[in-house]
Design an enzyme around this catalytic site. Structure first.
Site, PDB file in Angstrom:
ATOM      1  N   ARG A 206      36.526   9.946  17.581  1.00 34.38           N
ATOM      2  CA  ARG A 206      35.449  10.092  18.560  1.00 34.38           C
ATOM      3  C   ARG A 206      34.850   8.712  18.797  1.00 34.38           C
ATOM      4  O   ARG A 206      34.621   7.944  17.852  1.00 34.38           O
ATOM      5  CB  ARG A 206      34.353  11.040  18.055  1.00 34.38           C
ATOM      6  CG  ARG A 206      34.710  12.514  18.103  1.00 34.38           C
ATOM      7  CD  ARG A 206      34.835  13.037  19.547  1.00 34.38           C
ATOM      8  NE  ARG A 206      35.107  14.460  19.626  1.00 34.38           N
ATOM      9  CZ  ARG A 206      36.324  15.004  19.730  1.00 34.38           C
ATOM     10  NH1 ARG A 206      37.393  14.237  19.765  1.00 34.38           N
ATOM     11  NH2 ARG A 206      36.461  16.315  19.833  1.00 34.38           N
ATOM     12  N   GLU A 235      31.975   8.477  27.261  1.00 35.83           N
ATOM     13  CA  GLU A 235      33.295   8.850  27.717  1.00 35.83           C
ATOM     14  C   GLU A 235      33.163   9.652  29.007  1.00 35.83           C
ATOM     15  O   GLU A 235      32.348  10.587  29.027  1.00 35.83           O
ATOM     16  CB  GLU A 235      33.949   9.712  26.641  1.00 35.83           C
ATOM     17  CG  GLU A 235      35.443   9.588  26.629  1.00 35.83           C
ATOM     18  CD  GLU A 235      36.052  10.169  25.363  1.00 35.83           C
ATOM     19  OE1 GLU A 235      36.469  11.342  25.441  1.00 35.83           O
ATOM     20  OE2 GLU A 235      36.108   9.490  24.338  1.00 35.83           O
ATOM     21  N   HIS A 254      41.562   9.331  26.192  1.00 40.34           N
ATOM     22  CA  HIS A 254      41.403  10.506  25.310  1.00 40.34           C
ATOM     23  C   HIS A 254      42.581  11.476  25.491  1.00 40.34           C
ATOM     24  O   HIS A 254      42.412  12.624  25.917  1.00 40.34           O
ATOM     25  CB  HIS A 254      40.062  11.207  25.571  1.00 40.34           C
ATOM     26  CG  HIS A 254      39.610  12.029  24.394  1.00 40.34           C
ATOM     27  ND1 HIS A 254      38.300  12.159  24.022  1.00 40.34           N
ATOM     28  CD2 HIS A 254      40.313  12.775  23.497  1.00 40.34           C
ATOM     29  CE1 HIS A 254      38.203  12.950  22.966  1.00 40.34           C
ATOM     30  NE2 HIS A 254      39.427  13.335  22.623  1.00 40.34           N
TER      31      HIS A 254
HETATM   32  C1  DGY Z   1      40.024  17.394  19.820  1.00 39.88           C
HETATM   33  O1  DGY Z   1      40.773  18.367  19.737  1.00 39.88           O
HETATM   34  O2  DGY Z   1      38.953  17.295  19.217  1.00 39.88           O
HETATM   35  C2  DGY Z   1      40.494  16.268  20.692  1.00 39.88           C
HETATM   36  O3  DGY Z   1      39.668  15.219  20.768  1.00 39.88           O
HETATM   37  C3  DGY Z   1      41.062  16.764  21.994  1.00 39.88           C
HETATM   38  O4  DGY Z   1      42.335  17.146  21.630  1.00 39.88           O
END
Ligand code: DGY
Length: 295
Positions: A206, A235, A254
């Site tokens: 993240r 983001e 992402h």
């Molecule tokens: C998640 O699953 O948390 C990702 O960031 C998206 O696949």
């Protein structure tokens, strides 16, 4: 584009189930506005930092998520970023397309060795471990840092060390922890100060785990060599972000879990969680299992 909260709410009024993406903010205000008939939230992602889990639990709403099915795809992307950063793949591609390739030079576009280097995984759950497994093929030494020390069978050849040791010793530092109050901006100026000047930071977890101003300063000053990011804070990254001016940044939008097969598996698991929640039975993967606790 993620729907603005008002649009989300307009769609949700009267619904018994909410299928969310991590771009949707699911908080107490939204839950209350949707109404007491809402019985389940099912998120098509493993990370649930966009969801107020306490607010859901307090209302007896189980929250589904999709761990496991995206582990290998995300680990593959972390490695794609690591290799691209180490061997300047994106820079090379830009150079060729812009007509710069005129000859061969022994000192041109030198990158960093991957084979034999030291990889550090900050956070060593499913995805961190999958990244570490791939490192065996590259003859790498692997360190990991997280509060929980794993049993040898789970950790494999990876060695548990304090975060400071990992930052000091690793050539590649890859982030694999969830975003929460403890991990927000956990990698900032003091952490960059510990890292090797030749180090590469990889983030497929993240964006907000890293302090973006500190990252920008570390890359601009050469405090670290390169960052390879699949996630940013905010983001999407703003187009006027100074990070986008830097050649020592590799960035993707992402897409860690973005393979056809993985997204199919995520969608199916999110549907299974949703159906279980609507039927009032325990869902296959619940992020707030205390909701099922008796009493
Ligand atoms: C998640 O699953 O948390 C990702 O960031 C998206 O696949």
């Amino acid at each position: 584009m993620a729907p603005p909260p008002e649009a989300l709410l307009a769609q949700l009024a009267g619904c018994a189930g909410l299928l969310s993406l991590f771009t949707d903010r699911v908080d107490g205000a939204l839950l209350d506005a949707v109404g007491p008939q809402l019985r389940v939230v099912s998120q098509m992602a493993v990370g649930v930092d966009n969801i107020d889990l306490d607010a859901c639990t307090a209302r007896g709403i189980p929250v589904g998520h999709t761990p496991g099915v995206l582990t290998e795809a995300t680990a593959d992307l972390a490695w794609a970023l690591l290799l691209a950063a180490a061997r300047r793949v994106v820079e090379g591609e830009r150079y060729v397309r812009s007509g710069g390739w005129k000859t061969w030079d022994p000192l041109f576009m030198l990158g960093l060795d991957v084979h034999g280097a030291t990889l550090g995984c900050v956070g060593f759950g499913r995805i961190g471990q999958a990244v570490a497994r791939r490192a065996q093929g590259f003859g790498m030494r692997v360190l990991y840092a997280q509060p929980r020390v794993l049993a040898a069978a789970e950790a494999g050849a990876a060695q548990h060390v304090p975060l400071e040791t990992l930052l000091r010793e690793c050539d590649y530092v890859s982030l694999h922890m969830p975003l929460n109050a403890q991990t927000r901006h956990m990698i900032g100026t003091p952490q960059f100060e510990l890292m090797k000047r030749s180090a590469v930071l990889i983030n497929t977890a993240r964006g907000a785990i890293v302090d973006p101003q500190a990252l920008c300063a570390a890359l601009q000053s050469g405090r670290i060599a390169h960052a390879a990011l699949d996630v940013t804070d905010p983001e999407p990254i703003l187009m006027d972000s100074p990070l986008l001016q830097l050649d020592n940044l590799t960035i993707t939008p992402h897409v860690g879990s973005a393979t056809l097969q993985t997204r199919d598996r995520m969608a199916l698991l999110a549907a299974d969680n949703m159906l279980a929640g609507l039927a009032g039975v325990r869902m296959p993967h619940c992020a707030n299992p205390q909701v099922y606790a008796p009493g």
